[in-house]
Design an enzyme around this catalytic site. Structure first.
Site, PDB file in Angstrom:
ATOM      1  CG  ASN A  15      77.339   5.209  16.480  1.00 52.94           C
ATOM      2  OD1 ASN A  15      78.420   4.821  16.019  1.00 52.94           O
ATOM      3  ND2 ASN A  15      77.245   6.205  17.351  1.00 52.94           N
ATOM      4  CE  LYS A  65      77.675   4.806  20.626  1.00 50.66           C
ATOM      5  NZ  LYS A  65      77.299   5.307  21.925  1.00 50.66           N
ATOM      6  CG  HIS A  67      77.767  10.410  18.995  1.00 46.53           C
ATOM      7  ND1 HIS A  67      78.227  10.237  20.274  1.00 46.53           N
ATOM      8  CD2 HIS A  67      76.780   9.518  18.815  1.00 46.53           C
ATOM      9  CE1 HIS A  67      77.537   9.247  20.841  1.00 46.53           C
ATOM     10  NE2 HIS A  67      76.654   8.795  19.974  1.00 46.53           N
ATOM     11  CD  GLU A  76      79.813   7.849  22.434  1.00 42.34           C
ATOM     12  OE1 GLU A  76      80.223   7.397  21.357  1.00 42.34           O
ATOM     13  OE2 GLU A  76      78.888   7.323  23.086  1.00 42.34           O
ATOM     14  CD  GLU A 101      72.515   9.665  19.617  1.00 46.37           C
ATOM     15  OE1 GLU A 101      72.202   8.492  19.419  1.00 46.37           O
ATOM     16  OE2 GLU A 101      73.684  10.056  19.649  1.00 46.37           O
ATOM     17  N   GLY A 144      74.092   4.820  26.238  1.00 48.95           N
ATOM     18  CA  GLY A 144      74.875   3.729  26.820  1.00 48.95           C
ATOM     19  C   GLY A 144      74.619   3.513  28.301  1.00 48.95           C
ATOM     20  CB  SER A 154      69.307   3.341  26.590  1.00 50.35           C
ATOM     21  OG  SER A 154      70.574   3.555  27.189  1.00 50.35           O
TER      22      SER A 154
END
Ligand code: PGA
Length: 252
Positions: A9, A11, A97, A99, A169, A175, A215
């Protein structure tokens, strides 16, 4: 046998030149390091999907989008429909996701509509779920993931569901460099597989691909992927480095 998948991904990263260079480097690395029995998926920003599909004609990987509109074609400025993605030969699309849930306020209703749109056009959703740090610390993580899954994808028919990939996730691991331990990942993946089994039966549960994301990198992928219910990874930061990405893909 369920598929093993490693999906990158990207992003909102890379200029056009950098994207071109990264795809080229991935192609080079794959020449002498093609992972066996693993599907590689690259999810670049929408602007570079055509570039990626060009590369994919010669290199062994599939392409995924990072987002899709919940609406059909029409007057929705700035949006990209499932039909448009399908006309670009998209194989996958990430949905849910954290985000998108956090910064764009995407609710379970919206996500469930997005999943439907993708399935209508033959694109496989990679449906993401995961708890926030405080939800883990207050032991609510199973309940959170259960409701994200029930509200997002458990309205699907068995045959629709068979085209969905799930990605666990934990938000606190995305991240942050703070990966879930292999035991934490396995515990949640087994729990998710159990939910699928209760809803769609053991056979479907056995066929469902469940990825870990957060991560995951070239160093820890092997241990994570060795867990019984971890079928691969959704990789963010480490997917922006060709060598790391291919090392992860070869970590089974
Ligand atoms: P990360 O991101 O690997 O950089 O933690 C994973 C993801 O958000 O899909």
């Amino acid at each position: 046998m369920r598929s093993k998948i490693v999906a990158g991904n990207w992003k909102m990263n890379q200029t056009f030149e950098k994207a071109d260079e990264l795809l080229y480097q991935i192609g080079e690395k794959l020449e002498d390091n093609l992972p066996k029995n693993v599907e590689l998926v690259i999810c670049p920003p929408a602007l570079y999907l055509e570039l990626a599909t060009d590369f994919a004609q010669e290199i062994e990987f599939k392409i995924g989008a990072q987002n899709v509109s919940e609406y059909d074609n029409g007057a929705y400025t700035g949006e990209i429909s499932a039909q448009m993605l399908s006309s670009m030969d998209m194989d996958y699309c990430i949905v849910g996701h954290s985000e998108r849930r956090k910064y764009f306020g995407e609710s379970s209703d919206v996500l469930s509509t997005k999943v439907q749109r993708l399935l209508e056009y033959g694109i496989q959703p990679i449906f993401c779920v995961g708890e926030q740090l405080e939800e883990r610390e207050s032991n609510k993580y199973f309940d959170i993931v259960k409701s994200q899954i029930s509200e997002g994808i458990f309205n699907l028919s068995l045959s629709e569901f068979s085209n969905v990939v799930i990605a666990y996730e934990p938000v606190w691991a995305i991240g942050t460099g703070k990966t879930a331990s292999p035991e934490q990942a396995q515990e949640m993946h087994a729990y998710i597989r159990n939910l699928v089994s209760d809803k769609y039966g053991v056979e479907m549960a056995d066929e469902t691909t469940i990825l870990y994301g957060g991560s995951c990198n070239a160093k820890n992928a092997k241990e994570l992927f060795s867990q019984t219910d971890v079928d691969g990874g959704l990789i963010g930061g480490a997917a922006l480095n060709a060598e790391d990405f291919i090392t992860i893909a070869n970590s089974f």
